[in-house]
Scaffold this active site. Structure first.
Site, PDB file in Angstrom:
ATOM      1  N   ASP A   1       0.830  -1.212   0.000  1.00 48.75           N
ATOM      2  CA  ASP A   1       0.000   0.000   0.000  1.00 48.75           C
ATOM      3  C   ASP A   1       0.860   1.255   0.000  1.00 48.75           C
ATOM      4  O   ASP A   1       0.539   2.245  -0.656  1.00 48.75           O
ATOM      5  CB  ASP A   1      -0.916   0.010   1.233  1.00 48.75           C
ATOM      6  N   ALA A   2       1.958   1.207   0.726  1.00 50.04           N
ATOM      7  CA  ALA A   2       2.830   2.402   0.854  1.00 50.04           C
ATOM      8  C   ALA A   2       3.391   2.795  -0.515  1.00 50.04           C
ATOM      9  O   ALA A   2       3.544   3.990  -0.806  1.00 50.04           O
ATOM     10  CB  ALA A   2       3.954   2.118   1.837  1.00 50.04           C
TER      11      ALA A   2
ATOM     12  N   ASP B   1       0.685   4.513  -2.353  1.00 49.81           N
ATOM     13  CA  ASP B   1       0.508   5.834  -1.747  1.00 49.81           C
ATOM     14  C   ASP B   1       1.599   6.791  -2.226  1.00 49.81           C
ATOM     15  O   ASP B   1       1.333   7.945  -2.563  1.00 49.81           O
ATOM     16  CB  ASP B   1       0.578   5.676  -0.218  1.00 49.81           C
TER      17      ASP B   1
ATOM     18  N   LEU C   1     -36.678  -7.991 -15.005  1.00 52.50           N
ATOM     19  CA  LEU C   1     -36.717  -9.445 -15.215  1.00 52.50           C
ATOM     20  C   LEU C   1     -38.009 -10.009 -14.630  1.00 52.50           C
ATOM     21  O   LEU C   1     -38.484  -9.538 -13.612  1.00 52.50           O
ATOM     22  CB  LEU C   1     -35.541 -10.121 -14.490  1.00 52.50           C
TER      23      LEU C   1
ATOM     24  N   LYS D   1     -28.093 -13.059  -8.477  1.00 54.97           N
ATOM     25  CA  LYS D   1     -28.856 -11.812  -8.604  1.00 54.97           C
ATOM     26  C   LYS D   1     -28.520 -10.970  -7.365  1.00 54.97           C
ATOM     27  O   LYS D   1     -28.994 -11.244  -6.282  1.00 54.97           O
ATOM     28  CB  LYS D   1     -30.351 -12.114  -8.678  1.00 54.97           C
TER      29      LYS D   1
ATOM     30  N   ARG E   1     -31.239   3.199 -12.741  1.00 49.73           N
ATOM     31  CA  ARG E   1     -32.282   2.665 -13.625  1.00 49.73           C
ATOM     32  C   ARG E   1     -33.458   3.644 -13.755  1.00 49.73           C
ATOM     33  O   ARG E   1     -33.965   3.859 -14.840  1.00 49.73           O
ATOM     34  CB  ARG E   1     -32.826   1.339 -13.070  1.00 49.73           C
TER      35      ARG E   1
ATOM     36  N   GLU F   1     -24.389  -3.980 -11.246  1.00 47.25           N
ATOM     37  CA  GLU F   1     -25.035  -3.745  -9.949  1.00 47.25           C
ATOM     38  C   GLU F   1     -24.044  -3.078  -9.005  1.00 47.25           C
ATOM     39  O   GLU F   1     -22.906  -3.551  -8.860  1.00 47.25           O
ATOM     40  CB  GLU F   1     -25.485  -5.093  -9.365  1.00 47.25           C
TER      41      GLU F   1
ATOM     42  N   LYS G   1     -35.798 -16.820  -7.790  1.00 42.32           N
ATOM     43  CA  LYS G   1     -35.580 -16.213  -6.473  1.00 42.32           C
ATOM     44  C   LYS G   1     -35.466 -17.262  -5.379  1.00 42.32           C
ATOM     45  O   LYS G   1     -35.997 -18.372  -5.496  1.00 42.32           O
ATOM     46  CB  LYS G   1     -36.771 -15.287  -6.135  1.00 42.32           C
TER      47      LYS G   1
END
Ligand SMILES: Cc1ccc(Cn2cc(C(N)=O)ccc2=O)c(C)c1
Length: 325
Positions: free
Chosen positions: A32-33, A36, A82, A114, A135, A175, A316
């Protein structure tokens, strides 16, 4: 190109690559450094030479004063809704209708979770993110570009492979969501500040995107998965849903690793079963799985009924028992 222009371009290329590894591939190759250090180097260069700032610079992810309101955007291609199915028989009937509609005895489907988040449309011009829209009612949505630019998983510039042309225009559907652990962390944070908590990750993501001050959006940890293509100009896209998903992966767009390609009704139901078993341990909430006929030619042959495609359906899961806190 002046020396500083080339230096800024090189820094942006490195920072885009490292951010892709960290946020999209979940496989950083530098500490990370180091990221950065390069980030601050680019910031200093842009401060000294403001004309070097570009729309896709990683220093521009969070910026700009709060907006008075969101502009409205008319979608080039309406954002689909859908049809839902709940029982296995609905799925065997779905597959039978498609086989009969196509005169095929077995159909290949592209399948995926989904996600329980917000549908988003991203527009890239020559590989640079220029617009993001919700949307809305399917035809018209809200311009939330400033807020979406703060989502680290969404590339500000598409990955360019040596000698491979980028589309002049690409509209990506996907999404925006909040992972379960970031949702819990946000609610703990809200409680500590005496602020309201969110009922579920979907509401937290929606609330974070509705902010007129993008600095608040930037403080929430939102994620994104691409799941479809709306418009592509300048290059010929793959001719299947699964081909587009693989292509998106090469462009640096986040693709869910749970997606798959299956054959026929039994492939669909086996996938539903498999993801249903994994659901509690997934890092994000899902409310079902989505089945799409894989071939775009077959999708066109099947067409739509009112606003929902004949060639896709959401299967679902029963509502999850209340989260045990
Ligand atoms: C100080 C600092 C800098 C960067 C990051 C996170 N991070 C790391 C990388 C990386 N390693 O490739 C790329 C982008 C990025 O945002 C943190 C957590 C802290």
């Amino acid at each position: 190109m002046t020396q500083v222009t080339e230096q800024a371009a090189q820094l942006r290329r490195l920072l885009h690559q490292y951010a892709l590894e960290y946020y999209v591939l979940d496989n950083p190759t530098v500490p990370d450094a180091e990221y950065d250090r390069l980030f601050r180097q680019l910031q200093a260069l842009e401060m000294a030479h403001p004309e070097l700032v570009t729309l896709d610079s990683p220093t521009q992810r969070v910026g700009g004063a709060p907006l008075p309101e969101f502009a409205s955007v008319t979608h080039r291609v309406p954002m689909l809704s859908l049809n839902n199915a709940f029982e296995d028989d609905d799925i065997t009937a779905f597959d039978r209708r498609i086989r009969e509609g196509l005169g095929q005895d077995e159909v290949t489907y592209d399948v995926g979770p989904k996600f329980d988040g917000l549908a988003m449309s991203l527009t890239y011009e020559n590989g640079v993110l220029v617009q993001a829209a919700t949307r809305g009612d399917g035809a018209t949505g809200e311009d939330v570009t400033r807020n979406v630019r703060t989502i680290n998983a969404i590339p500000l510039r598409l990955q360019q492979r040596e000698g491979v042309a980028l589309p002049s225009l690409l509209e990506v559907r996907g999404e925006v969501l909040m992972f379960k652990k970031d949702f819990e962390r946000l609610n703990d944070d809200q409680t500590a500040k005496g602020l309201k908590t969110f009922a579920n990750p979907r509401n937290a993501a929606a609330g974070s995107l509705r902010q007129l001050d993008s600095r608040i959006t930037a403080s929430r940890r939102l994620a994104f998965f691409a799941y479809g293509i709306a418009t592509c100009e300048g290059v010929t896209p793959p001719n299947s849903q699964s081909g587009v998903m693989d292509w998106f992966g090469t462009l640096g767009l986040p693709i869910c690793k749970e997606r798959d390609r299956v054959q026929g009704a039994e492939g669909l139901l086996a996938y539903y079963q498999r993801i249903g078993e994994k659901r509690p341990s997934l890092p994000y909430e899902i409310d079902g799985v989505v089945y799409k006929v894989d071939s775009f030619a077959q999708q066109e042959e099947l067409g739509f009924v009112s606003r929902a495609p004949r060639w896709a359906i959401a299967h679902k899961y029963p509502a999850q028992e209340a989260l045990t806190i």
